[in-house]
Structure formats: structure tokens, C-alpha cells
Write an enzyme that holds these catalytic residues in place. Sequence first.
Site, PDB file in Angstrom:
ATOM      1  N   ARG A   7       0.807  -1.222   0.019  1.00 36.79           N
ATOM      2  CA  ARG A   7       0.101  -0.189   0.187  1.00 36.79           C
ATOM      3  C   ARG A   7       0.969   1.338  -0.073  1.00 36.79           C
ATOM      4  O   ARG A   7       0.353   2.497  -0.225  1.00 36.79           O
ATOM      5  CB  ARG A   7      -0.805   0.164   1.218  1.00 36.79           C
ATOM      6  N   ARG A  42     -19.577  -4.403   4.047  1.00 35.39           N
ATOM      7  CA  ARG A  42     -18.485  -4.342   4.998  1.00 35.39           C
ATOM      8  C   ARG A  42     -18.631  -3.199   5.867  1.00 35.39           C
ATOM      9  O   ARG A  42     -19.157  -2.052   5.430  1.00 35.39           O
ATOM     10  CB  ARG A  42     -17.375  -4.107   4.068  1.00 35.39           C
ATOM     11  N   ARG A  80     -10.756   6.132   3.183  1.00 29.56           N
ATOM     12  CA  ARG A  80     -10.010   4.958   2.355  1.00 29.56           C
ATOM     13  C   ARG A  80      -9.407   5.664   1.161  1.00 29.56           C
ATOM     14  O   ARG A  80      -8.082   5.491   0.604  1.00 29.56           O
ATOM     15  CB  ARG A  80     -10.649   3.681   2.194  1.00 29.56           C
TER      16      ARG A  80
HETATM   17  P1  AP5 Z   1      -9.011  -3.957   1.437  1.00 24.89           P
HETATM   18  O1  AP5 Z   1      -9.901  -5.082   1.659  1.00 24.89           O
HETATM   19  O2  AP5 Z   1      -7.736  -4.156   0.671  1.00 24.89           O
HETATM   20  O3  AP5 Z   1      -9.661  -2.674   0.978  1.00 24.89           O
HETATM   21  P2  AP5 Z   1      -9.571  -1.805  -0.397  1.00 24.89           P
HETATM   22  O4  AP5 Z   1      -8.213  -1.526  -0.899  1.00 24.89           O
HETATM   23  O5  AP5 Z   1     -10.034  -0.518   0.162  1.00 24.89           O
HETATM   24  O6  AP5 Z   1     -10.188  -2.491  -1.620  1.00 24.89           O
HETATM   25  P3  AP5 Z   1     -11.870  -3.191  -1.814  1.00 24.89           P
HETATM   26  O7  AP5 Z   1     -11.896  -4.799  -1.051  1.00 24.89           O
HETATM   27  O8  AP5 Z   1     -12.724  -2.048  -1.074  1.00 24.89           O
HETATM   28  O9  AP5 Z   1     -12.070  -2.783  -3.081  1.00 24.89           O
HETATM   29  P4  AP5 Z   1     -11.773  -3.883  -4.456  1.00 24.89           P
HETATM   30  O10 AP5 Z   1     -10.531  -3.013  -5.301  1.00 24.89           O
HETATM   31  O11 AP5 Z   1     -10.987  -5.322  -3.817  1.00 24.89           O
HETATM   32  O12 AP5 Z   1     -13.101  -4.146  -4.958  1.00 24.89           O
HETATM   33  P5  AP5 Z   1     -13.959  -5.471  -5.275  1.00 24.89           P
HETATM   34  O13 AP5 Z   1     -13.373  -6.283  -6.230  1.00 24.89           O
HETATM   35  O14 AP5 Z   1     -14.299  -5.753  -3.977  1.00 24.89           O
HETATM   36  O15 AP5 Z   1      -8.579  -3.185   2.728  1.00 24.89           O
HETATM   37  C1  AP5 Z   1      -9.340  -3.055   3.785  1.00 24.89           C
HETATM   38  C2  AP5 Z   1      -8.813  -2.124   5.103  1.00 24.89           C
HETATM   39  O16 AP5 Z   1      -7.663  -3.152   5.473  1.00 24.89           O
HETATM   40  C3  AP5 Z   1      -7.785  -0.899   4.615  1.00 24.89           C
HETATM   41  O17 AP5 Z   1      -8.621   0.210   4.810  1.00 24.89           O
HETATM   42  C4  AP5 Z   1      -6.850  -0.946   5.639  1.00 24.89           C
HETATM   43  O18 AP5 Z   1      -7.115  -0.500   6.999  1.00 24.89           O
HETATM   44  C5  AP5 Z   1      -6.334  -2.472   5.913  1.00 24.89           C
HETATM   45  N1  AP5 Z   1      -5.295  -2.954   4.800  1.00 24.89           N
HETATM   46  C6  AP5 Z   1      -5.528  -3.850   3.813  1.00 24.89           C
HETATM   47  N2  AP5 Z   1      -4.275  -4.111   3.373  1.00 24.89           N
HETATM   48  C7  AP5 Z   1      -3.450  -3.212   4.185  1.00 24.89           C
HETATM   49  C8  AP5 Z   1      -2.034  -2.830   3.902  1.00 24.89           C
HETATM   50  N3  AP5 Z   1      -1.033  -3.499   2.855  1.00 24.89           N
HETATM   51  N4  AP5 Z   1      -1.435  -2.059   4.690  1.00 24.89           N
HETATM   52  C9  AP5 Z   1      -1.963  -1.382   5.518  1.00 24.89           C
HETATM   53  N5  AP5 Z   1      -3.287  -1.484   5.963  1.00 24.89           N
HETATM   54  C10 AP5 Z   1      -4.294  -2.454   5.077  1.00 24.89           C
HETATM   55  O19 AP5 Z   1     -15.263  -4.653  -6.074  1.00 24.89           O
HETATM   56  C11 AP5 Z   1     -16.050  -3.819  -5.342  1.00 24.89           C
HETATM   57  C12 AP5 Z   1     -17.542  -4.040  -5.561  1.00 24.89           C
HETATM   58  O20 AP5 Z   1     -17.374  -3.486  -7.303  1.00 24.89           O
HETATM   59  C13 AP5 Z   1     -17.942  -5.240  -5.664  1.00 24.89           C
HETATM   60  O21 AP5 Z   1     -19.324  -5.375  -5.285  1.00 24.89           O
HETATM   61  C14 AP5 Z   1     -17.786  -5.958  -7.127  1.00 24.89           C
HETATM   62  O22 AP5 Z   1     -18.656  -7.068  -7.274  1.00 24.89           O
HETATM   63  C15 AP5 Z   1     -17.949  -4.673  -7.813  1.00 24.89           C
HETATM   64  N6  AP5 Z   1     -17.373  -4.747  -9.169  1.00 24.89           N
HETATM   65  C16 AP5 Z   1     -15.952  -5.009  -9.197  1.00 24.89           C
HETATM   66  N7  AP5 Z   1     -15.553  -4.947 -10.634  1.00 24.89           N
HETATM   67  C17 AP5 Z   1     -16.766  -4.433 -11.180  1.00 24.89           C
HETATM   68  C18 AP5 Z   1     -16.819  -3.846 -12.585  1.00 24.89           C
HETATM   69  N8  AP5 Z   1     -15.951  -3.897 -13.564  1.00 24.89           N
HETATM   70  N9  AP5 Z   1     -18.158  -3.415 -12.666  1.00 24.89           N
HETATM   71  C19 AP5 Z   1     -18.894  -3.333 -11.875  1.00 24.89           C
HETATM   72  N10 AP5 Z   1     -18.851  -3.621 -10.849  1.00 24.89           N
HETATM   73  C20 AP5 Z   1     -17.754  -4.296 -10.250  1.00 24.89           C
END
Ligand code: AP5
Length: 225
Positions: free
Chosen positions: A88, A157, A168
Site C-alpha cells: 500500500r 462491509r 480510504r
Molecule cells: P482492502 O480489503 O484491501 O480494501 P480496499 O483496498 O479498500 O479495496 P476493496 O476491497 O474495498 O475493493 P476492491 O478493489 O477489492 O474491489 P472489489 O473487487 O471488492 O483493505 C481494507 C482495509 O484493511 C484498509 O482500509 C486497511 O485498513 C487494511 N489494509 C489492507 N491491506 C493493508 C495494507 N497492505 N497495509 C495497511 N493496511 C491494510 O469490488 C467492489 C464491488 O464492485 C464489488 O461488489 C464487485 O462485485 C463490484 N465490481 C468489481 N468490478 C466491477 C466492474 N468492473 N463493474 C461493476 N462492478 C464491479
Amino acid sequence: MRIILLGPPGSGKGTQGDLISRKYGFPRISTGDILRRAVRERMALGLRAEAMMNKGELVSDDIVQDLVRQRIAAEDCRRGYVLDGFPRNVPQAEALETMDPGRRELALELMVDLELLLQRLGARLVCPACHALYSREIQPPRTAGVCDACGGALLSREDDRPEVIAERVRVYLRESEPLRAYYQSRKAYAAITAAGPVPEVFDLIAARVDRELGMSGTPQGRGRE
Ligand code: AP5
């Protein structure tokens, strides 16, 4: 090979990480999923991480680096792995190189406009038991509120509340530029337009991964890549 998925919250890292894992046979490692499980199971790690996660801030580098170090040492990561949510920031990227030096890598940054991110996160449902992802809009479960894969109860979530999403995104914007520059300097970076439908985004990713694998002529199934 290691594939690193970068991108803002809701850009599709988890969704595309699963598809990459299925196509190429590399395990997907999501630091977010590992941390959420630790929080749910009230493990020491989870208790240390929970407050930061609920505020949308980064958990400390030491915590996430330890868990990635342990996970990538597992046998199933020998050929390669997909990292979703790690690194990150630049210190985490440098730590990754130290823990698994010299491995070929490709960082793919999923590019999506803010408005679309908010829409996607607002529609997201997750299965806390098996981590399956759903969207009320594009991929609803067969039975409302129930995971198709394991029958678990689907939830939104905790950090998908608007005020936490805003934090975020702010954190992502703060860290993304130096991280992008880090991977660009290593010639291991590609931006992927990720606003289209899931299969379309995956085609762009697969074309880039195939190119990377093909360039060195390394067939799948060999040793460490
Ligand atoms: P983390 O779980 O990694 O969350 P994020 O980076 O905020 O990403 P998301 O999981 O919210 O989204 P995504 O990009 O994976 O999208 P998704 O595929 O789910 O981290 C959470 C927390 O943990 C952080 O805030 C931090 O506190 C901590 N953390 C984690 N790693 C860390 C690190 N390395 N260092 C420090 N802290 C850390 O898709 C989202 C939605 O959209 C789904 O419903 C999906 O079905 C839909 N969707 C996906 N693609 C499409 C598309 N092409 N069209 C339409 N809908 C779509």
C-alpha cells in the site's frame, strides 16, 4: 511471478484477483481479507488492526508485512501469487522485495473514477465466511442475502460506510503516486482501465499478464518464476 493489484477501494482488485487466480493458478492473497478474518475471530492481530480499519486508515506496516511474509512462504506460492491490497506504500513495497527478492513482478493499477467507486462500494455484499464477493447491481446472489458458494449470510462491509470510504480514498490518493513511481522505476507497472464490465477488464489484465509471461518464454508449471 508475483502480480500486484493496485487501485482505489472498489476498483475491482478482489474481483479481478480471483479471476487471475483461477486462470493462472496463482493464489490470491488479500491482506484485507486476512485482517477482516482476524478481526471477526477476535485474534490478537485483529484486535490490533480493527480500530484503524474501521476508520479507513492503514494498519501498521509491521503487522501487514509479517502476515504477507508468512503467507508467501507457503508451498502454494512457490510458482507465484497475486497480491490484492499489498503493498500500500513504498516501505511495504521495499519490504516485499526484501522478503522475496528477485522474483519477476507486474504491478497492475486499476483505474476507475471516484463516482463509479462509490456506486460499486454501495452495492457490494461480501460473505464473511468464504470471502465471496457480490454486487446488488451486477452480481446478486441467487437467494437474497445468502452466499451462493457456502450458504453464509451476506453483509455489507463495516468500512463501506460513506465517511470511511472517503478516508480510504484519501489514503489511497496519498500513497498511490509514490507507489506508482516505485513500480514504474522498476519497469514493472501497467495502468488498466477498469471502468468497464468485469470480463472486459479481465481481458485487458490477461493480455498484459500473458505478454509478461510470454516475453520470458517461461511456461506455466515450472519452478519458481
Ligand atoms: P482492502 O480489503 O484491501 O480494501 P480496499 O483496498 O479498500 O479495496 P476493496 O476491497 O474495498 O475493493 P476492491 O478493489 O477489492 O474491489 P472489489 O473487487 O471488492 O483493505 C481494507 C482495509 O484493511 C484498509 O482500509 C486497511 O485498513 C487494511 N489494509 C489492507 N491491506 C493493508 C495494507 N497492505 N497495509 C495497511 N493496511 C491494510 O469490488 C467492489 C464491488 O464492485 C464489488 O461488489 C464487485 O462485485 C463490484 N465490481 C468489481 N468490478 C466491477 C466492474 N468492473 N463493474 C461493476 N462492478 C464491479
